[in-house]
Design an enzyme around this catalytic site. Structure first.
Site, PDB file in Angstrom:
ATOM      1  N   ASP A  67      38.447  71.880 -26.864  1.00 46.83           N
ATOM      2  CA  ASP A  67      39.580  72.457 -27.245  1.00 46.83           C
ATOM      3  C   ASP A  67      40.760  71.765 -26.822  1.00 46.83           C
ATOM      4  OD1 ASP A  67      39.107  73.215 -24.556  1.00 46.83           O
ATOM      5  OD2 ASP A  67      39.109  75.393 -25.079  1.00 46.83           O
ATOM      6  N   ASN A 136      37.986  86.984 -19.271  1.00 47.53           N
ATOM      7  CA  ASN A 136      37.867  87.948 -20.408  1.00 47.53           C
ATOM      8  C   ASN A 136      36.638  87.710 -21.270  1.00 47.53           C
ATOM      9  OD1 ASN A 136      38.483  85.839 -21.965  1.00 47.53           O
ATOM     10  ND2 ASN A 136      40.279  86.692 -22.847  1.00 47.53           N
ATOM     11  N   HIS A 138      35.706  84.731 -22.579  1.00 44.39           N
ATOM     12  CA  HIS A 138      35.817  83.690 -23.790  1.00 44.39           C
ATOM     13  C   HIS A 138      34.964  82.245 -23.272  1.00 44.39           C
ATOM     14  CE1 HIS A 138      39.962  81.829 -21.908  1.00 44.39           C
ATOM     15  NE2 HIS A 138      38.756  81.325 -21.405  1.00 44.39           N
ATOM     16  N   GLU A 143      38.372  84.073 -28.197  1.00 43.30           N
ATOM     17  CA  GLU A 143      38.805  85.082 -27.487  1.00 43.30           C
ATOM     18  C   GLU A 143      37.938  86.344 -27.938  1.00 43.30           C
ATOM     19  OE1 GLU A 143      40.460  84.710 -25.017  1.00 43.30           O
ATOM     20  OE2 GLU A 143      42.247  83.637 -25.339  1.00 43.30           O
TER      21      GLU A 143
END
Ligand code: F6R
Length: 241
Positions: A67, A136, A138, A143
């Site tokens: 990314d 979280n 991801h 996400e």
């Protein structure tokens, strides 16, 4: 899934670096999928050290990164491109043409995503994908709530991720709000996946991701459906497993 328990961050980094080096030794012209963030720093440090000792050769390796932030050029100190140069690429014998990362300043981000996906296919797919784990759940910038069938796409960063990444920027407002990320489908197409996790902050999500239900609300839980996943965690990260 194979789980390797490391004692601490240093041990985790060495174990994961060993697995990546074994991949390079077994297939010198392999494609490595790379990640940024704080977790892989020790791995890259170790790989550079082994390269300098002559124990690992990157001359035939191709890399594709997961990314990149939208809006940050490769020479921006907060870009993932800069991170990779600073921590790995500039210190080993890999030529820039063999390293790939989405272009965060592409005029058309959506067509950059399509091009990136084509690039992954053109290089023959990823042999081993290194992944860190967001608190979280991801993976990449996929996400919670992201569909499992997404290829490389433009992703909006969640509030939790903006807060977690704030430490790298002068001010919270400076954290980019979107990124180009390999999708869950792109990640799942990798032949092998190596997940690394360190610290007590990752213990809860690690348990949910690998031993909870497979659900888009915990993106990493999809890894339970991959047939070749290796998890290397330190004692704190694995404390609930
Ligand atoms: C980085 C990436 C992210 C990180 C994750 C964990 O390229 O895609 O998913 O792997 O946010 O980050 P750290 O390692 O800083 O806890």
């Amino acid at each position: 899934m194979r789980v390797y328990r490391a004692t601490d961050y240093y041990d985790m980094s060495r174990k994961a670096a060993n697995i990546l080096s074994a991949q390079v030794i077994l297939k010198p012209n392999c494609v490595l999928g790379l990640a940024t963030g704080s977790t892989p720093l020790g791995i890259y440090k170790q790989l550079v050290e082994w390269y300098k000792k002559g124990d690992i050769d990157f001359s035939e390796v191709t890399t594709v990164n997961l990314d990149e932030y939208i809006g940050l050029a490769g020479n921006d100190v907060n870009s993932y491109h800069y991170f990779m140069k600073q921590h790995l690429w500039d210190h080993v014998n890999i030529s820039p043409e063999q390293t790939h990362i989405p272009n965060g300043t592409a005029r058309d981000a959506n067509s950059e995503c399509l091009d990136y996906e084509r690039l992954i296919t053109r290089v023959g797919g990823v042999d081993m994908q290194l992944l860190g784990l967001g608190q979280n759940g991801h993976i990449g910038f996929n996400e919670p709530g992201t569909a499992f069938d997404k290829d490389t796409h433009v992703a909006k960063l969640s509030k939790a991720t903006i807060e977690a990444n704030e430490r790298y920027f002068a001010r919270e407002e400076d954290v980019p709000r979107s990124a180009i990320t390999m999708g869950i489908r792109s990640i799942m197409q990798s032949r092998r996946i190596l997940v690394v996790a360190s610290g007590v902050k990752k213990s809860e999500i690690l348990k949910r991701a690998f031993f909870g239900p497979v659900t888009p609300s915990v993106p990493a839980s999809v890894l339970q459906l991959h047939n070749d996943v290796t998890l290397v965690g330190d004692a704190e990260a694995l404390s609930l497993i």
